[in-house]
Motif scaffolding. Sequence first.
Motif, short mmCIF file in Angstrom:
data_model
loop_
_atom_site.label_atom_id
_atom_site.label_comp_id
_atom_site.label_asym_id
_atom_site.label_seq_id
_atom_site.Cartn_x
_atom_site.Cartn_y
_atom_site.Cartn_z
N GLY A 1 0.88 -1.21 -0.03
CA GLY A 1 -0.02 0.14 0.07
C GLY A 1 0.80 1.35 -0.06
O GLY A 1 0.64 2.13 -0.81
N THR A 2 1.87 1.27 0.86
CA THR A 2 2.69 2.41 0.92
C THR A 2 3.67 2.52 -0.46
O THR A 2 3.79 3.67 -1.03
CB THR A 2 3.82 2.17 1.86
OG1 THR A 2 3.17 2.09 3.12
CG2 THR A 2 4.77 3.32 1.89
N ARG B 1 2.55 1.82 -3.47
CA ARG B 1 1.48 2.28 -4.66
C ARG B 1 1.27 3.85 -4.12
O ARG B 1 1.02 4.57 -5.05
CB ARG B 1 0.15 1.43 -4.22
CG ARG B 1 0.58 -0.01 -5.15
CD ARG B 1 -0.55 -0.96 -5.33
NE ARG B 1 -0.36 -1.93 -6.06
CZ ARG B 1 -0.45 -3.19 -5.60
NH1 ARG B 1 -0.84 -3.26 -4.18
NH2 ARG B 1 -0.12 -4.27 -6.33
N LYS B 2 1.14 4.16 -3.09
CA LYS B 2 0.90 5.50 -2.69
C LYS B 2 2.20 6.24 -3.05
O LYS B 2 1.94 7.26 -3.61
CB LYS B 2 1.00 5.83 -0.94
CG LYS B 2 1.00 6.98 -0.52
CD LYS B 2 1.17 7.30 0.84
CE LYS B 2 1.11 8.57 1.46
NZ LYS B 2 1.13 8.56 2.94
N ARG C 1 1.82 6.73 -6.98
CA ARG C 1 0.73 7.54 -7.09
C ARG C 1 1.16 9.10 -6.96
O ARG C 1 0.80 9.98 -7.81
CB ARG C 1 -0.60 7.42 -6.20
CG ARG C 1 -1.37 6.01 -6.64
CD ARG C 1 -2.69 6.06 -6.30
NE ARG C 1 -2.70 6.26 -4.70
CZ ARG C 1 -2.68 5.16 -3.91
NH1 ARG C 1 -2.58 4.03 -4.57
NH2 ARG C 1 -2.71 5.39 -2.60
N THR C 2 1.69 9.32 -5.94
CA THR C 2 2.30 10.72 -5.74
C THR C 2 3.38 11.11 -6.57
O THR C 2 3.26 12.26 -7.04
CB THR C 2 2.84 10.69 -4.18
OG1 THR C 2 1.91 10.51 -3.22
CG2 THR C 2 3.04 12.10 -3.95
N GLY D 1 4.24 14.03 2.01
CA GLY D 1 3.59 12.97 2.80
C GLY D 1 4.42 12.38 3.78
O GLY D 1 5.58 12.74 3.84
N ILE E 1 5.82 8.91 6.08
CA ILE E 1 5.70 7.45 5.95
C ILE E 1 6.07 6.85 7.39
O ILE E 1 7.01 7.21 7.92
CB ILE E 1 6.62 6.81 4.96
CG1 ILE E 1 6.51 7.63 3.46
CG2 ILE E 1 6.70 5.58 4.75
CD1 ILE E 1 5.08 7.12 2.87
#
Length: 299
Positions: free
Chosen positions: A38-39, A41-42, A45-46, A187, A189
Amino acid sequence: MNDTSGALLGPAEIRDLAGRLGVRPTKTLGQNFLHDGGTVRKIVRTANLRPGERVVEVGPGLGSLTLGLVEAGASVVAVEIDPVLAGQIAATVAARFPDADFEVVLSDAMDVTTLPGAPPTALVANLPYNVAVPVLLTMLERFGTLEHVLVMVQAEVADRIAAAPGSKIYGVPSVKAAWYASARRAGTIGRTVFWPAPNVDSALVQLERRDPPPTTATREQVFAVVDSAFAQRRKTLRAALSGLFGSGAAAEDALRAAGVDPGARGETLTVDQFARVAEQLPAADARATGGQAPGQEDA
């Protein structure tokens, strides 16, 4: 490429792969392996990559972020210093994405001057924290085709890179990054998505390439002024730059000619103001190009 749930590496797979390779994460190389899909893909995307965009990744490790990049359809060239990891990552990518456009370069990122294939337009990486700023600035210097950057670094370092003039954390990394690009924190993490979990927080910093300040000074001259200005943060610019200009009086004259208050401190100046100060350096003065290498910082 298809977004399949098993395409990326999970915690158990990371540990298994490291065990089979005999790899133990080392502080020397700043290795903390990302294991949360999930991280990954985040981050991808960013990064806001274009389809087929050529991306350079520094320090791919076991390939978690690499897989996320190729899953998104990027053309990836990875720079890896560890020969064991460099030898494995191509097999890892090929096993999960046989049609991936992927290459790996075995090298220290600080030594890379050319990359195979099309020139990269994006840098996306989980940078080793102990060399994050030098690597980032060196890549921006050497690869002028880089249009945008998204890197994961120690949270404190991300804040310093993105800091604005007047901030207590504004310093050498802030000014040198601003020479190449605009920067912002993009962001946070969490620690638990890494193996082993680091003892510091992590953050994403996003940079968009822009033209350097219009100036007759060279980058080396500007960076020499920046290095001197922050060498002793509490000193006024008149005192901090006295060695570079030969005397406090000469530094004061140069600062006034540049429209800068000699009693100000380095953390108040923009990169454009540093460039104006650098324009006042004596043209034949060898010290004008004697600053630190572009990747060095005030640690």
